[in-house]
Design a protein around this motif. Sequence first.
Motif, PDB file in Angstrom:
ATOM      1  N   ASP A 243      14.058  53.085  58.938  1.00 11.20           N
ATOM      2  CA  ASP A 243      13.738  54.486  59.201  1.00 11.20           C
ATOM      3  C   ASP A 243      12.247  54.609  59.499  1.00 11.20           C
ATOM      4  OD1 ASP A 243      14.660  57.259  59.272  1.00 11.20           O
ATOM      5  OD2 ASP A 243      13.346  57.536  57.544  1.00 11.20           O
ATOM      6  N   GLN A 244      11.909  55.319  60.550  1.00 12.35           N
ATOM      7  CA  GLN A 244      10.498  55.437  60.944  1.00 12.35           C
ATOM      8  C   GLN A 244       9.714  56.250  59.920  1.00 12.35           C
ATOM      9  OE1 GLN A 244       9.804  56.842  64.951  1.00 12.35           O
ATOM     10  NE2 GLN A 244       7.672  57.306  64.508  1.00 12.35           N
ATOM     11  N   ARG A 245       8.519  55.786  59.640  1.00 15.23           N
ATOM     12  CA  ARG A 245       7.620  56.492  58.730  1.00 15.23           C
ATOM     13  C   ARG A 245       6.699  57.403  59.529  1.00 15.23           C
ATOM     14  NH1 ARG A 245       4.838  51.658  55.493  1.00 15.23           N
ATOM     15  NH2 ARG A 245       4.155  53.330  54.100  1.00 15.23           N
ATOM     16  N   GLY A 246       6.544  58.626  59.054  1.00 14.01           N
ATOM     17  CA  GLY A 246       5.608  59.548  59.690  1.00 14.01           C
ATOM     18  C   GLY A 246       5.959  59.912  61.120  1.00 14.01           C
ATOM     19  N   SER A 247       7.238  60.071  61.420  1.00 13.19           N
ATOM     20  CA  SER A 247       7.643  60.352  62.804  1.00 13.19           C
ATOM     21  C   SER A 247       7.149  61.711  63.287  1.00 13.19           C
ATOM     22  CB  SER A 247       9.166  60.282  62.932  1.00 13.19           C
ATOM     23  OG  SER A 247       9.791  61.180  62.038  1.00 13.19           O
TER      24      SER A 247
END
Length: 238
Positions: A7-11
């Motif tokens: 899961d992308q962080r800080g999207s």
Amino acid sequence: MIVLTADQRGSTRHGDRVPEVLDLLHARTAGRAGLVLPFDRTVGDEVQGLLDGSPDGATLALDTALALLRDGRWTVGLGVGAVDEPLPAASRAASGPAFVHARHAVERAKGRGSAAPVAVEADDAAAAAEVEALLRLLGAVAARRTPAGWEAIDTLTAAGTDGSVKAVSQKDTQKDTQKDTSQKDVARALGVTEQAVSQRLRAALWAEEAAVRPVVARLLTALAGAGRAGRPAGGAGA
């Protein structure tokens, strides 16, 4: 089976990186043994892929997880267990206990402020915790490397990952000769001395990582094997 969810962080601050990371993952996994369903976007800024529980699949899962951690913009969850069959064409449509474990793992990893936001879950929680601890250690070591250290490692591995890892980590005469040759090639490519290359690799703890990686892959393979042995007749949906 092994499910890797990232899961992308800080999207919201950095924009959607999924297309970029999918290109990276497809390039790293294309044609490699152990890949069952290629990485794909699931929902939002999340990607997911399915690997088998063989040594090849475990090694690929390990390599991919560490690559995502190195990128620094992803939280990683590994779920190990059975999957519902027949499998669909895309990972996002698949289900089963391994997918449930991966979902729980990535959510748990999000709550960590560590240098290596990764978690591993399986029916055997104790065995999964052992794999997780070593994986987090490898990720933390890598996170502390300097650009110069990564430059030496990347140049070394580009010349041949398997041979380079053995050359750095073994002590016998034949391997010492390979080490000298490999480091000489790296030094020539980088325009530095062999001593400088050796110092960079030592500071980066590359030999130590090379020694631990097979251990993690073996434990992950064993964990996947235990999941197959205890597989229920109909698995739970994700």
